[in-house]
Design a protein around this motif. Sequence first.
Motif, mmCIF file in Angstrom:
data_model
loop_
_atom_site.group_PDB
_atom_site.id
_atom_site.type_symbol
_atom_site.label_atom_id
_atom_site.label_comp_id
_atom_site.label_asym_id
_atom_site.label_seq_id
_atom_site.Cartn_x
_atom_site.Cartn_y
_atom_site.Cartn_z
ATOM 1 N N PHE A 76 6.498 -30.078 1.151
ATOM 2 C CA PHE A 76 5.200 -29.721 0.590
ATOM 3 C C PHE A 76 4.810 -28.293 0.988
ATOM 4 O O PHE A 76 4.217 -27.557 0.185
ATOM 5 N N LYS A 77 5.117 -27.925 2.206
ATOM 6 C CA LYS A 77 4.761 -26.583 2.687
ATOM 7 C C LYS A 77 5.503 -25.506 1.892
ATOM 8 O O LYS A 77 4.905 -24.487 1.501
ATOM 9 N N LYS A 78 6.794 -25.722 1.639
ATOM 10 C CA LYS A 78 7.567 -24.738 0.871
ATOM 11 C C LYS A 78 7.063 -24.642 -0.561
ATOM 12 O O LYS A 78 6.977 -23.541 -1.128
ATOM 13 N N ASN A 79 6.726 -25.780 -1.144
ATOM 14 C CA ASN A 79 6.188 -25.747 -2.511
ATOM 15 C C ASN A 79 4.837 -25.049 -2.554
ATOM 16 O O ASN A 79 4.525 -24.344 -3.517
ATOM 17 N N ASP A 80 4.033 -25.248 -1.519
ATOM 18 C CA ASP A 80 2.748 -24.552 -1.447
ATOM 19 C C ASP A 80 2.956 -23.045 -1.365
ATOM 20 O O ASP A 80 2.205 -22.268 -1.974
ATOM 21 N N GLU A 81 3.974 -22.616 -0.632
ATOM 22 C CA GLU A 81 4.276 -21.183 -0.548
ATOM 23 C C GLU A 81 4.733 -20.642 -1.903
ATOM 24 O O GLU A 81 4.398 -19.506 -2.285
ATOM 25 N N VAL A 82 5.488 -21.460 -2.649
ATOM 26 C CA VAL A 82 5.909 -21.044 -3.990
ATOM 27 C C VAL A 82 4.701 -20.879 -4.896
ATOM 28 O O VAL A 82 4.601 -19.910 -5.672
ATOM 29 N N ILE A 83 3.735 -21.801 -4.809
ATOM 30 C CA ILE A 83 2.518 -21.709 -5.613
ATOM 31 C C ILE A 83 1.764 -20.418 -5.296
ATOM 32 O O ILE A 83 1.302 -19.702 -6.192
ATOM 33 N N GLY A 84 1.649 -20.115 -4.006
ATOM 34 C CA GLY A 84 0.984 -18.876 -3.617
ATOM 35 C C GLY A 84 1.728 -17.643 -4.108
ATOM 36 O O GLY A 84 1.114 -16.656 -4.558
ATOM 37 N N LYS A 85 3.064 -17.675 -4.058
ATOM 38 C CA LYS A 85 3.874 -16.537 -4.487
ATOM 39 C C LYS A 85 3.737 -16.304 -5.996
ATOM 40 O O LYS A 85 3.507 -15.163 -6.441
ATOM 41 N N VAL A 86 3.848 -17.387 -6.791
ATOM 42 C CA VAL A 86 3.804 -17.238 -8.250
ATOM 43 C C VAL A 86 2.425 -16.781 -8.709
ATOM 44 O O VAL A 86 2.299 -15.880 -9.550
ATOM 45 N N THR A 87 1.368 -17.367 -8.164
ATOM 46 C CA THR A 87 0.015 -16.952 -8.565
ATOM 47 C C THR A 87 -0.262 -15.509 -8.157
ATOM 48 O O THR A 87 -0.954 -14.775 -8.861
ATOM 49 N N GLY A 88 0.296 -15.098 -7.019
ATOM 50 C CA GLY A 88 0.135 -13.706 -6.605
ATOM 51 C C GLY A 88 0.827 -12.746 -7.562
ATOM 52 O O GLY A 88 0.294 -11.667 -7.878
ATOM 53 N N GLN A 89 2.010 -13.115 -8.046
ATOM 54 C CA GLN A 89 2.726 -12.270 -9.002
ATOM 55 C C GLN A 89 1.972 -12.167 -10.327
ATOM 56 O O GLN A 89 1.915 -11.086 -10.939
ATOM 57 N N LEU A 90 1.373 -13.265 -10.759
ATOM 58 C CA LEU A 90 0.595 -13.230 -12.003
ATOM 59 C C LEU A 90 -0.659 -12.384 -11.837
ATOM 60 O O LEU A 90 -1.066 -11.666 -12.762
ATOM 61 N N ALA A 91 -1.279 -12.457 -10.645
ATOM 62 C CA ALA A 91 -2.475 -11.653 -10.398
ATOM 63 C C ALA A 91 -2.146 -10.159 -10.427
ATOM 64 O O ALA A 91 -2.926 -9.353 -10.946
ATOM 65 N N LYS A 92 -0.978 -9.779 -9.896
ATOM 66 C CA LYS A 92 -0.578 -8.365 -9.910
ATOM 67 C C LYS A 92 -0.363 -7.871 -11.335
ATOM 68 O O LYS A 92 -0.589 -6.683 -11.628
ATOM 69 N N GLN A 93 0.077 -8.781 -12.233
ATOM 70 C CA GLN A 93 0.288 -8.389 -13.627
ATOM 71 C C GLN A 93 -1.004 -8.425 -14.437
ATOM 72 O O GLN A 93 -1.003 -8.066 -15.615
ATOM 73 N N GLY A 94 -2.102 -8.835 -13.813
ATOM 74 C CA GLY A 94 -3.383 -8.904 -14.513
ATOM 75 C C GLY A 94 -3.460 -10.032 -15.532
ATOM 76 O O GLY A 94 -4.195 -9.925 -16.522
ATOM 77 N N VAL A 95 -2.720 -11.087 -15.295
ATOM 78 C CA VAL A 95 -2.689 -12.213 -16.241
ATOM 79 C C VAL A 95 -3.888 -13.132 -15.984
ATOM 80 O O VAL A 95 -4.148 -13.520 -14.850
ATOM 81 N N LYS A 96 -4.604 -13.458 -17.048
ATOM 82 C CA LYS A 96 -5.668 -14.443 -16.950
ATOM 83 C C LYS A 96 -5.059 -15.822 -17.150
ATOM 84 O O LYS A 96 -4.413 -16.078 -18.168
ATOM 85 N N TYR A 97 -5.267 -16.727 -16.198
ATOM 86 C CA TYR A 97 -4.581 -18.008 -16.266
ATOM 87 C C TYR A 97 -5.422 -19.107 -15.627
ATOM 88 O O TYR A 97 -6.385 -18.872 -14.899
ATOM 89 N N THR A 98 -5.018 -20.330 -15.933
ATOM 90 C CA THR A 98 -5.497 -21.527 -15.247
ATOM 91 C C THR A 98 -4.276 -22.233 -14.680
ATOM 92 O O THR A 98 -3.265 -22.395 -15.380
ATOM 93 N N ALA A 99 -4.348 -22.644 -13.427
ATOM 94 C CA ALA A 99 -3.217 -23.293 -12.765
ATOM 95 C C ALA A 99 -3.436 -24.790 -12.684
ATOM 96 O O ALA A 99 -4.567 -25.267 -12.523
ATOM 97 N N LEU A 100 -2.345 -25.520 -12.816
ATOM 98 C CA LEU A 100 -2.363 -26.981 -12.734
ATOM 99 C C LEU A 100 -1.275 -27.427 -11.765
ATOM 100 O O LEU A 100 -0.126 -26.990 -11.875
#
Length: 425
Positions: free
Chosen positions: A169-193
């Motif tokens: 669970f901890k590794k998957n949580d880190e992946v979630i943080g990594k992917v959302t951070g990459q989308l934020a850097k690209q200025g993508v407007k999104y909703t996460a599920l």
Amino acid sequence: MEGVFRTVVVICSFCFVLSTKVPVLLWSPTRSLVDLPQSNAGKTIVSTDFSQQYLKPLITGKDGNLVVFLQDKLSLQDFTQHADVYNPESDGGAFKNVKGFMDELSSLSLPSVHLPSLAIDDIIKTFKGKVHQVKDHDASKVDLDHQVPNLIIVKLTSISESPNEAEGFKKNDEVIGKVTGQLAKQGVKYTALYTGQSSQAADPGQARRKRSLLSVDAAADMPVTTVANGTLFNSSCIMLYFRSINVDYMNTTYNISNPKMVKNATYSCDNTTASLSFNYALGQLNMMMDLEMAVSNVSGYWSISNASVELDSQKYEIIMDSVSAPVGFSYHCSSLARLTGNTTDNNFTVSFLGFQLQPFGLTDHKFDDGWDCIPFFTELIWMGLLSMLVVLLILLFGFSMLTSVITQDRFDDPKGKTITVNVSE
């Protein structure tokens, strides 16, 4: 949304969480989620409602970008064990990033959703924008089209195959943080599920049986027993119970209620189809019944797609398409009376008494919640409502007549002159 994990666990701490009922967490840094329906305590959202009321509003418009984080299992117990939910000072434990998003951003928690992965699969098939599969958990390589909605699927590492569940669970949580951070850097407007395919880890033996679509003998893996004065078929993926089956054939009624009359019961099943066959010895008459069931990916309901009965080498198709329920529910009916089929022979009908069936999503060889055949408004309820309506109309008519009565405004005085009323008045 402070303390979202504590809220979710407290709301459903007494709920019986089945393998098909999975929590779903939603958050967005760019839009408000207050327009989505709130989930009441103890309420389970079926996959069709989840698709129509939650997923489709999130993927509307060119900024309707949805990021789906999907793993093999997720349950409320996972948050209880690994998120340190009862500690007010907790940072989320193994769900550190997810907790931060839920607390700081506009968010929504749905404690119980029936097969959200099925709804996601349906959305993928009908999605009008672009669907992206994130490889190696690296969203920076995804080529997003900012003119149309984007559906981004991130398949997280399997928890059931991880040697340490908390670390998984901890590794998957880190992946979630990594992917959302990459989308934020690209200025993508999104909703996460964030959700799972089930709320329990799949049993390896059971998973193999489902994938290989085995057909086994009832004596080996499908015991036929007497339960509550009825017959019960109990297998790993199909359960059927009935008190009795009445067959009207050639002006003779045959009653089937003794499980010892069952011969050669077999079944087969996978994730979307299932079948059940069994024989009965009715004295000199042999009867064989076949039931075939399937899941509709569009509606999220399972139903009996084909049913037949063979008597004395004569096969009769019977109509049982009314036997239908959402995946994760069992179908229950006190009486399925006088079922017939597409045949001109009027000497054959079948009736089930005390009928209950569930072909998919079984947990520990137990029926899930029942989807009853009796509608909310029965004939008796309609008769009562119509009777009350007639009485109400009569009363309204009587009151309207009373209100139209004019009280006289002149009275005779016995000591005075008699009142004379002119015709014109």
